[in-house]
Write a protein that holds these residues in place. Structure first.
Motif, short mmCIF file in Angstrom:
data_model
loop_
_atom_site.label_atom_id
_atom_site.label_comp_id
_atom_site.label_asym_id
_atom_site.label_seq_id
_atom_site.Cartn_x
_atom_site.Cartn_y
_atom_site.Cartn_z
N HIS A 187 0.81 -1.22 0.00
CA HIS A 187 0.00 0.00 0.00
C HIS A 187 0.85 1.28 0.00
O HIS A 187 0.30 2.38 -0.14
CB HIS A 187 -0.91 0.03 1.23
CG HIS A 187 -1.90 -1.08 1.28
ND1 HIS A 187 -2.85 -1.29 0.30
CD2 HIS A 187 -2.09 -2.06 2.21
CE1 HIS A 187 -3.58 -2.34 0.60
NE2 HIS A 187 -3.14 -2.83 1.75
N LEU A 188 2.16 1.13 0.17
CA LEU A 188 3.02 2.29 0.38
C LEU A 188 3.79 2.69 -0.87
O LEU A 188 4.08 1.85 -1.74
CB LEU A 188 4.02 1.99 1.50
CG LEU A 188 3.43 1.57 2.85
CD1 LEU A 188 4.55 1.29 3.84
CD2 LEU A 188 2.49 2.65 3.39
N VAL A 189 4.13 3.98 -0.96
CA VAL A 189 4.97 4.45 -2.06
C VAL A 189 6.35 3.82 -1.92
O VAL A 189 6.76 3.40 -0.83
CB VAL A 189 5.07 5.99 -2.05
CG1 VAL A 189 3.71 6.62 -2.28
CG2 VAL A 189 5.69 6.50 -0.75
N ASP A 190 7.08 3.75 -3.00
CA ASP A 190 8.39 3.09 -3.02
C ASP A 190 9.32 3.64 -1.94
O ASP A 190 9.52 4.85 -1.85
CB ASP A 190 9.05 3.27 -4.39
CG ASP A 190 8.35 2.47 -5.47
OD1 ASP A 190 7.60 1.55 -5.13
OD2 ASP A 190 8.55 2.79 -6.67
N GLY A 191 9.86 2.73 -1.15
CA GLY A 191 10.86 3.10 -0.15
C GLY A 191 10.30 3.55 1.18
O GLY A 191 11.05 3.66 2.16
N ALA A 192 9.00 3.79 1.26
CA ALA A 192 8.43 4.35 2.49
C ALA A 192 8.54 3.41 3.68
O ALA A 192 8.66 3.85 4.82
CB ALA A 192 6.97 4.72 2.26
N SER A 193 8.52 2.10 3.43
CA SER A 193 8.61 1.15 4.53
C SER A 193 10.00 1.12 5.16
O SER A 193 10.16 0.71 6.30
CB SER A 193 8.23 -0.25 4.05
OG SER A 193 9.11 -0.69 3.04
N ARG A 194 11.01 1.57 4.41
CA ARG A 194 12.38 1.55 4.91
C ARG A 194 12.88 2.93 5.34
O ARG A 194 13.73 3.03 6.23
CB ARG A 194 13.32 1.02 3.81
CG ARG A 194 12.97 -0.38 3.32
CD ARG A 194 13.97 -0.85 2.28
NE ARG A 194 14.03 0.04 1.12
CZ ARG A 194 13.20 -0.01 0.10
NH1 ARG A 194 12.23 -0.91 0.08
NH2 ARG A 194 13.32 0.83 -0.92
N ASP A 195 12.36 3.97 4.70
CA ASP A 195 12.91 5.31 4.94
C ASP A 195 11.79 6.34 4.82
O ASP A 195 11.23 6.54 3.75
CB ASP A 195 14.00 5.60 3.90
CG ASP A 195 14.63 6.97 4.07
OD1 ASP A 195 14.36 7.63 5.11
OD2 ASP A 195 15.37 7.40 3.17
N ARG A 196 11.47 7.01 5.94
CA ARG A 196 10.40 8.01 5.92
C ARG A 196 10.71 9.16 4.95
O ARG A 196 9.79 9.79 4.43
CB ARG A 196 10.19 8.57 7.33
CG ARG A 196 9.69 7.57 8.34
CD ARG A 196 8.22 7.32 8.22
NE ARG A 196 7.43 8.47 8.63
CZ ARG A 196 6.11 8.51 8.59
NH1 ARG A 196 5.43 7.47 8.14
NH2 ARG A 196 5.45 9.58 8.97
N ALA A 197 11.99 9.43 4.72
CA ALA A 197 12.35 10.52 3.81
C ALA A 197 11.92 10.23 2.38
O ALA A 197 11.78 11.16 1.57
CB ALA A 197 13.86 10.76 3.87
N ALA A 198 11.68 8.95 2.06
CA ALA A 198 11.23 8.59 0.72
C ALA A 198 9.84 9.14 0.41
O ALA A 198 9.44 9.23 -0.75
CB ALA A 198 11.23 7.07 0.56
N ILE A 199 9.11 9.53 1.46
CA ILE A 199 7.76 10.06 1.28
C ILE A 199 7.79 11.54 0.84
O ILE A 199 6.84 12.05 0.26
CB ILE A 199 6.96 9.94 2.60
CG1 ILE A 199 6.97 8.48 3.09
CG2 ILE A 199 5.53 10.42 2.44
CD1 ILE A 199 6.46 8.31 4.52
N ASN A 200 8.92 12.22 1.09
CA ASN A 200 8.97 13.67 0.94
C ASN A 200 8.60 14.16 -0.45
O ASN A 200 7.85 15.13 -0.60
CB ASN A 200 10.34 14.20 1.33
CG ASN A 200 10.57 14.17 2.84
OD1 ASN A 200 9.80 13.55 3.57
ND2 ASN A 200 11.61 14.83 3.30
#
Length: 306
Positions: A187-200
Motif C-alpha cells: 500500500h506504500l509508495v516506493d521506499g516508504a517502509s524503509r525510509d520516511r524521507a522517501a515520502i517527501n
C-alpha cells in the motif's frame, strides 16, 4: 544512544502509567474539556490556530459512539459560547464507522451542523487503509451537504496519487500528512517502509498540486527538510499565505513551530484531550524514540540515586 532509544521504545508497555501520565502533559491538553479550553486560549493568545481532538478511536459499541458524539457537542457548545475560532478533528471510527455507517453519518452530521452554527469548521481524519475508501465517500457526502469540512490525506499511500484528483477538481480543503499507520508494503509508495524521507517527494507534489488546483492546504509535518523545501517553493511561487497553513502536534518541535509563526506563516496546533490519554501518549513516544530514551535514562539515574 540509538540502541538505548530502541530498548526504551520496546519497554514502553512495561513503564508505570504514572510516568506515562507525567510525559503525556507535553502532548495532550489534559483529560477534561476545561483543560482543553485553557490550552487553546493560550495558543490563540500567542497567535496560533488550533484543531481540537477528543481522544478515542474505534468505538466498540453504539453507546460508546453516542458518548463520543455528545463529547463533541459539549466541546462545540463550550467553544461557541466563547467565540473561539477553532477546528474539530473527527475520526469516523470513534463515531461508529465500523458498527453502522448510516448511524455514524447521522452522528457526524449532527456534530458538524452544531459546529457550523458557531462558525467552527472540521477536518475528517484519515485512519488505517481499511477505512480509506469509506472515509473518502463519507467526506464527499458531507462536503456536498455544505458543511465547512476538510479531509486528511496520507502521502505515504500509493492510492493517494489517485484519491487526490477528484478532491483537487472540487477544490476541497485538505490536510496533507505523511501517515502514521503501520501498513503493508503493497500500500506504500516506493521506499516508504524503509525510509520516511522517501515520502517527501510525494508530499511536496501533493501539496503543490493541490494549492495550484485552488484548494486550501494544511501542511502537516515536523520534518525540517520538508518544511524548508515547501517554504522555498511557496515563496518562489509567491503563493498567498491565506491559501495554506502549517500544522503541528501539541508538544512536538515547538522551536520550529514558533519560528514558522515568527516568519509570518499561519500555524495550527493539534490539541488532543480526553480520557484516552494513555494510548495517545504511548503512540507519540513510540514515534519519537529519543523521548523514550530520555525516560529510560532518567529512570536509571533515579534508581542509582536510591
Amino acid at each position: 544512544m540509538r540502541i538505548l532509544n530502541t530498548m526504551a521504545t520496546r519497554a514502553i508497555p512495561f513503564l508505570p502509567r504514572s510516568l506515562i501520565r507525567k510525559i503525556s502533559r507535553r502532548y495532550i491538553a489534559g483529560e477534561t474539556l476545561c483543560d482543553a479550553r485553557t490550552r487553546i486560549h493560550a495558543l490563540h493568545a500567542a497567535g496560533f490556530r488550533t484543531t481540537i481532538d477528543v481522544l478515542g478511536e474505534s468505538a466498540s459499541s453504539s453507546d460508546q459512539a453516542e458518548s463520543m458524539a455528545h463529547d463533541y457537542l459539549n466541546l462545540v457548545q463550550a467553544l461557541g459560547a466563547e467565540n473561539q475560532p477553532t477546528e474539530l478533528s473527527i475520526k469516523l471510527t470513534a463515531l461508529g464507522l465500523h458498527l453502522d455507517e448510516d448511524a455514524c453519518m447521522t452522528r457526524v452530521s449532527m456534530v458538524l451542523r452544531a459546529a457550523a452554527s458557531y462558525g467552527i469548521s472540521a477536518c475528517i481524519d484519515m485512519e488505517d487503509i481499511s477505512c480509506t475508501q469509506k472515509t473518502l465517500d463519507a467526506f464527499r457526502e458531507l462536503e456536498a451537504d455544505g458543511y465547512p469540512v476538510g479531509i486528511a490525506l496520507q502521502a505515504y499511500l500509493t492510492r493517494t496519487n489517485g484519491d487526490i484528483v477528484p478532491l483537487q477538481a472540487r477544490k476541497s480543503r485538505m490536510r496533507i500528512c505523511k501517515g502514521i499507520y503501520a501498513e503493508s508494503t503493497e500500500h506504500l509508495v516506493d521506499g516508504a517502509s524503509r525510509d520516511r524521507a522517501a515520502i517527501n517527494a510525494h508530499f511536496v507534489r501533493h501539496v503543490s498540486s493541490a494549492i495550484q488546483a485552488g484548494s486550501f492546504v494544511g501542511i502537516a509535518t515536523h520534518d525540517a527538510q520538508l518544511i524548508d523545501a515547501l517554504t522555498s517553493w511557496l515563496q518562489r511561487e509567491r503563493v498567498n499565505r491565506s491559501r495554506f497553513e502549517f500544522q503541528m502536534l501539541l508538544g512536538v518541535c515547538e522551536p520550529q513551530r514558533d519560528a514558522l509563526l515568527a516568519q509570518g506563516f499561519h500555524v495550527r496546533v493539534y490539541v488532543p484531550y480526553g480520557r484516552d490519554w494513555y494510548g495517545y501518549s504511548t503512540r507519540r513516544i513510540k514515534e519519537n524514540p529519543r523521548i523514550a530514551g530520555y525516560i529510560l535514562a532518567a529512570m536509571i539515574r533515579s534508581a542509582r540515586a536510591r
